[in-house]
Design a protein around this motif. Sequence first.
Motif, PDB file in Angstrom:
ATOM      1  N   ARG A  30       0.838  -1.214   0.000  1.00 41.95           N
ATOM      2  CA  ARG A  30       0.000   0.000   0.000  1.00 41.95           C
ATOM      3  C   ARG A  30       0.864   1.252   0.000  1.00 41.95           C
ATOM      4  O   ARG A  30       0.593   2.215  -0.733  1.00 41.95           O
ATOM      5  CB  ARG A  30      -0.915  -0.004   1.229  1.00 41.95           C
ATOM      6  CG  ARG A  30      -1.871   1.164   1.290  1.00 41.95           C
ATOM      7  CD  ARG A  30      -2.435   1.328   2.686  1.00 41.95           C
ATOM      8  NE  ARG A  30      -1.394   1.596   3.679  1.00 41.95           N
ATOM      9  CZ  ARG A  30      -0.850   2.800   3.853  1.00 41.95           C
ATOM     10  NH1 ARG A  30      -1.228   3.837   3.110  1.00 41.95           N
ATOM     11  NH2 ARG A  30       0.071   2.966   4.777  1.00 41.95           N
ATOM     12  N   GLU A  31       1.949   1.262   0.819  1.00 39.78           N
ATOM     13  CA  GLU A  31       2.814   2.440   0.890  1.00 39.78           C
ATOM     14  C   GLU A  31       3.498   2.701  -0.445  1.00 39.78           C
ATOM     15  O   GLU A  31       3.650   3.857  -0.876  1.00 39.78           O
ATOM     16  CB  GLU A  31       3.862   2.240   1.988  1.00 39.78           C
ATOM     17  CG  GLU A  31       3.278   2.251   3.402  1.00 39.78           C
ATOM     18  CD  GLU A  31       4.340   1.960   4.453  1.00 39.78           C
ATOM     19  OE1 GLU A  31       5.505   1.735   4.072  1.00 39.78           O
ATOM     20  OE2 GLU A  31       3.998   1.955   5.654  1.00 39.78           O
ATOM     21  N   GLN A  40       0.953   4.253  -2.731  1.00 36.75           N
ATOM     22  CA  GLN A  40       0.675   5.626  -2.311  1.00 36.75           C
ATOM     23  C   GLN A  40       1.785   6.578  -2.731  1.00 36.75           C
ATOM     24  O   GLN A  40       1.534   7.705  -3.195  1.00 36.75           O
ATOM     25  CB  GLN A  40       0.501   5.663  -0.794  1.00 36.75           C
ATOM     26  CG  GLN A  40       0.099   7.031  -0.251  1.00 36.75           C
ATOM     27  CD  GLN A  40      -1.304   7.428  -0.664  1.00 36.75           C
ATOM     28  OE1 GLN A  40      -2.267   6.806  -0.262  1.00 36.75           O
ATOM     29  NE2 GLN A  40      -1.416   8.480  -1.499  1.00 36.75           N
ATOM     30  N   GLU A 100       1.476  10.172  -5.283  1.00 36.23           N
ATOM     31  CA  GLU A 100       1.519  11.450  -4.564  1.00 36.23           C
ATOM     32  C   GLU A 100       1.609  12.648  -5.494  1.00 36.23           C
ATOM     33  O   GLU A 100       1.249  13.765  -5.118  1.00 36.23           O
ATOM     34  CB  GLU A 100       2.712  11.456  -3.598  1.00 36.23           C
ATOM     35  CG  GLU A 100       2.496  10.591  -2.363  1.00 36.23           C
ATOM     36  CD  GLU A 100       3.690  10.634  -1.426  1.00 36.23           C
ATOM     37  OE1 GLU A 100       4.738  11.174  -1.846  1.00 36.23           O
ATOM     38  OE2 GLU A 100       3.564  10.131  -0.284  1.00 36.23           O
ATOM     39  N   ARG A 138      -5.958   8.997  -2.125  1.00 36.82           N
ATOM     40  CA  ARG A 138      -5.647   8.225  -0.926  1.00 36.82           C
ATOM     41  C   ARG A 138      -5.874   6.750  -1.202  1.00 36.82           C
ATOM     42  O   ARG A 138      -6.881   6.369  -1.816  1.00 36.82           O
ATOM     43  CB  ARG A 138      -6.520   8.665   0.250  1.00 36.82           C
ATOM     44  CG  ARG A 138      -6.497  10.153   0.540  1.00 36.82           C
ATOM     45  CD  ARG A 138      -5.071  10.660   0.782  1.00 36.82           C
ATOM     46  NE  ARG A 138      -4.426   9.943   1.889  1.00 36.82           N
ATOM     47  CZ  ARG A 138      -3.160  10.103   2.249  1.00 36.82           C
ATOM     48  NH1 ARG A 138      -2.375  10.919   1.547  1.00 36.82           N
ATOM     49  NH2 ARG A 138      -2.675   9.427   3.260  1.00 36.82           N
ATOM     50  N   SER A 144      -6.021   2.742   0.357  1.00 38.34           N
ATOM     51  CA  SER A 144      -6.183   1.890   1.542  1.00 38.34           C
ATOM     52  C   SER A 144      -5.997   0.441   1.118  1.00 38.34           C
ATOM     53  O   SER A 144      -6.096   0.103  -0.067  1.00 38.34           O
ATOM     54  CB  SER A 144      -7.563   2.089   2.177  1.00 38.34           C
ATOM     55  OG  SER A 144      -8.583   1.692   1.271  1.00 38.34           O
ATOM     56  N   ALA A 150      -8.807   2.768  -3.849  1.00 40.81           N
ATOM     57  CA  ALA A 150      -8.431   4.177  -3.992  1.00 40.81           C
ATOM     58  C   ALA A 150      -9.662   4.985  -4.392  1.00 40.81           C
ATOM     59  O   ALA A 150     -10.469   4.547  -5.222  1.00 40.81           O
ATOM     60  CB  ALA A 150      -7.333   4.335  -5.037  1.00 40.81           C
TER      61      ALA A 150
END
Length: 474
Positions: A128-129, A132, A136, A143, A145, A174
């Motif tokens: 997930r990170e 993300q 950005e 966002r 999840s 998302a």
Amino acid sequence: MMMPARLNSIAARIAVAIVLAIVLGLLAAIGLSLVVSYYGYAQSGADDGARTHVMISKSNFAVINSRGNAMMLSGRIAVIIRSVASVPRSRQQSIVAGVAEPDMQVSLDAPARSDTVTGVDENLDRLRELVQIQLETMSPPIRVSARRVSVDDQGPGGPDHSNQTSGGAAVIEAALPDGRRITVTIANYPMGAGYGLILLLISIVVVAGLVSAWTARRLAAPIREFASAAERLGTDLTAPPLTLRGPQELRATIEAVNRMQLRLQRFLEDRTQMLAAISHDLRSPLARLRLRAELVADGEQQRKMFDDLEAMNAMIESTLAFAHDNARQEPRTLVDLGVLVGDVCEDVEDAGGKVSYSERRGIDVPCRPTLVRRAVANLIDNAVKYGGHARVNIVHHTDRVVIIVDDDGPGIPSEEQEKVFAPFYRREPARDPAKAGVGLGLSIARTVAREHGGDVTLKNRDGGGLSALIELPA
């Protein structure tokens, strides 16, 4: 082909072993990764699209699994989300339909599922990170999840063959700028941090342990041989020189020991030859003294002079006999010590001595037979001469053989039991004309025993008398 000295050193061998362990560990890790990837993914989910690829170029070698590589998977998901978010709402469904794959289901505004699996999932959080981070730069920001849900047997991607080990499906959601929600479902996504690092560490530890054990054995083998040969050298100076082998440092040590052995051999040969020469040269003046003693008119003085001359002649004969036996360099042979001692006892009995022997056979000892016979004969002669009766026994231990010679004599005080081993030393009571000796018997016996790696010791018996023990390695 001889190796250069620097490459044949202990330090070089250890360095090579370390490098070899690392290289073999990495190769083993790659091999295990291929095996686990093939059987863990391709075989358990052959139709899910996950494959392992081996990429080789002039500058790189890589083993890549499309399912297990979080960076690649996050890139695919980020591209899908960007593509859907960047087109009008009317075209979004067609893009979703076009990017759908067997191992990754994409849907818009899918109904929420209630079968969420709770618990810590580091692998999913990392995925997930990564997604993300790659989103950005979009404006407005999107966002992301993530959650894990259970997989039904007939869920997306066909039957689930690894439900118990994969931990279920990973769901990445998302919120798009237009308010719609995109859901990416990866079937059978593995839990935990993955096996790559664990396989790498296990492979390096196992291979390094095997290489270290092999290297240690290779280094220790010549050292063990050197220690054994050095121990043999301590008991037999006539042993052949040590063989040059092993690392350079050990070779230098072996060469030094071989030089030391050669110097000791020359020293002992020179000492023995000098002793024999002196003893031989003394015969001429002794012969002249005997002739002059014949001219002495005083009968008592003449008798004393003859006694002294006989004692000196006995010393010379004993010294010459020992020097002759030692100079022969008799080779060591395997001898039945029981038979040898029995022959010595028979010779003493034939000469009129009283000897009792608890005969034993089958005690094989490597020795120089003539010297050992002389040492045993000296101890038995002393027992008969000073104790009247010699009792001989052999005790066989695991690593040594002890010949025990008991007598019924007066014994020797403990403070003098070491002095009597000095050459030509005789205790005052022994200077009896009927028990004449030259003081070399015990000295020769100990020299012979120590040359064989043993020793001769004396101890007084509790019931009276003396025990002489000659010990030889078995």
